[in-house]
Write a protein that holds these residues in place. Structure first.
Motif, mmCIF file in Angstrom:
data_model
loop_
_atom_site.group_PDB
_atom_site.id
_atom_site.type_symbol
_atom_site.label_atom_id
_atom_site.label_comp_id
_atom_site.label_asym_id
_atom_site.label_seq_id
_atom_site.Cartn_x
_atom_site.Cartn_y
_atom_site.Cartn_z
ATOM 1 N N UNK A 78 0.841 -1.196 0.000
ATOM 2 C CA UNK A 78 0.000 0.000 0.000
ATOM 3 C C UNK A 78 0.882 1.255 0.000
ATOM 4 N N UNK A 79 0.297 2.348 -0.421
ATOM 5 C CA UNK A 79 1.008 3.622 -0.506
ATOM 6 C C UNK A 79 0.403 4.645 0.438
ATOM 7 N N UNK B 53 -3.661 5.652 0.682
ATOM 8 C CA UNK B 53 -4.305 6.687 1.471
ATOM 9 C C UNK B 53 -3.529 7.977 1.225
ATOM 10 N N UNK B 54 -4.241 9.090 1.288
ATOM 11 C CA UNK B 54 -3.635 10.412 1.129
ATOM 12 C C UNK B 54 -3.724 11.119 2.474
ATOM 13 N N UNK B 55 -2.585 11.547 2.994
ATOM 14 C CA UNK B 55 -2.545 12.331 4.234
ATOM 15 C C UNK B 55 -2.227 13.759 3.839
ATOM 16 N N UNK B 56 -3.208 14.638 3.968
ATOM 17 C CA UNK B 56 -3.044 16.005 3.478
ATOM 18 C C UNK B 56 -4.012 16.916 4.217
ATOM 19 N N UNK B 57 -3.753 18.226 4.142
ATOM 20 C CA UNK B 57 -4.694 19.189 4.692
ATOM 21 C C UNK B 57 -5.458 19.903 3.577
ATOM 22 N N UNK B 58 -5.236 19.504 2.335
ATOM 23 C CA UNK B 58 -5.941 20.066 1.184
ATOM 24 C C UNK B 58 -7.064 19.140 0.749
ATOM 25 N N UNK B 59 -8.061 19.704 0.098
ATOM 26 C CA UNK B 59 -9.149 18.904 -0.477
ATOM 27 C C UNK B 59 -8.624 18.156 -1.693
ATOM 28 N N UNK B 60 -9.217 17.031 -2.015
ATOM 29 C CA UNK B 60 -8.726 16.183 -3.110
ATOM 30 C C UNK B 60 -9.760 15.937 -4.197
ATOM 31 N N UNK C 299 -8.780 2.644 8.315
ATOM 32 C CA UNK C 299 -10.008 2.228 7.638
ATOM 33 C C UNK C 299 -9.822 2.218 6.117
ATOM 34 N N UNK C 300 -9.197 3.241 5.591
ATOM 35 C CA UNK C 300 -8.984 3.321 4.141
ATOM 36 C C UNK C 300 -8.044 2.211 3.683
ATOM 37 N N UNK C 301 -6.939 2.027 4.375
ATOM 38 C CA UNK C 301 -5.977 0.995 3.976
ATOM 39 C C UNK C 301 -6.523 -0.421 4.172
ATOM 40 N N UNK C 302 -7.549 -0.547 4.997
ATOM 41 C CA UNK C 302 -8.143 -1.856 5.243
ATOM 42 C C UNK C 302 -9.184 -2.254 4.202
ATOM 43 N N UNK C 303 -9.415 -1.399 3.203
ATOM 44 C CA UNK C 303 -10.349 -1.836 2.181
ATOM 45 C C UNK C 303 -11.008 -0.784 1.340
ATOM 46 N N UNK C 304 -11.130 0.414 1.822
ATOM 47 C CA UNK C 304 -11.830 1.434 1.045
ATOM 48 C C UNK C 304 -10.974 1.998 -0.079
ATOM 49 N N UNK C 305 -9.724 1.606 -0.178
ATOM 50 C CA UNK C 305 -8.817 2.167 -1.164
ATOM 51 C C UNK C 305 -9.024 1.687 -2.573
#
Length: 160
Positions: free
Chosen positions: A3-4, A108-115, A141-147
């Motif tokens: 995963x990234x 997953x994206x870790x950011x403070x900006x909207x995507x 949660x995202x890395x566990x399947x929503x990605x």
């Protein structure tokens, strides 16, 4: 494939409440500890999206700052998104994936900006706080399947 984590610094690894004693490129070690946990739990690779990459590129200086401030596995940094003036960070992430990734990515994206179109893969950190415990739970949660959902969305749009 691993995963990234697409990683921003300002507003994620640096919140407004973090005041380093030396005002030169410091990241919050407590937030890097949470990043280390995420990397270890999911065996993630890191792609930098931070604006710090614009003037410096992926230099040893950026890696050194991360290591100095607590990143345990710098070899997990596998690149940076391209700088695309006038484009959104989402476009930069998609460009990196198009150029560097085969198959369906889990990220997953870790950011403070909207995507915009990648918002369901975004952990949008409060820039005043940075990467919080609640953000870490959302990333898990995202890395566990929503990605995987965005690929299906894109395929559905293309079929229409």
């Amino acid at each position: 494939m691993n995963p990234l984590i697409f990683l921003d610094f300002d507003g994620v690894l640096i919140g407004d409440d973090f005041r380093p004693t030396v005002p030169v490129r410091h990241l919050d070690p407590s937030r890097i500890d949470m990043l280390n946990t995420l990397v270890r739990l999911y065996n993630c690779h890191i792609v930098l999206t931070t604006a710090w990459r614009h003037p410096m590129g992926l230099t040893q200086e950026i890696v050194d700052v991360l290591v100095r401030d607590g990143l345990k596995e710098p070899e997990r940094i596998i690149g940076q998104t391209p700088y695309l003036p006038g484009q959104s960070r989402s476009a930069e992430i998609r460009a990196w994936l198009d150029q560097n990734w085969k198959g369906t990515p889990n990220f997953v994206i870790l950011d403070d900006l909207e995507m915009d179109d990648l918002r369901h893969l975004l952990v949008r950190c409060d820039p005043k706080v940075g990467f919080s415990d609640e953000d870490a739970i959302r990333a898990i949660q995202i890395l566990s399947g929503a990605g995987w959902a965005w690929i299906e969305d894109e395929e559905d749009k293309g079929a229409a």
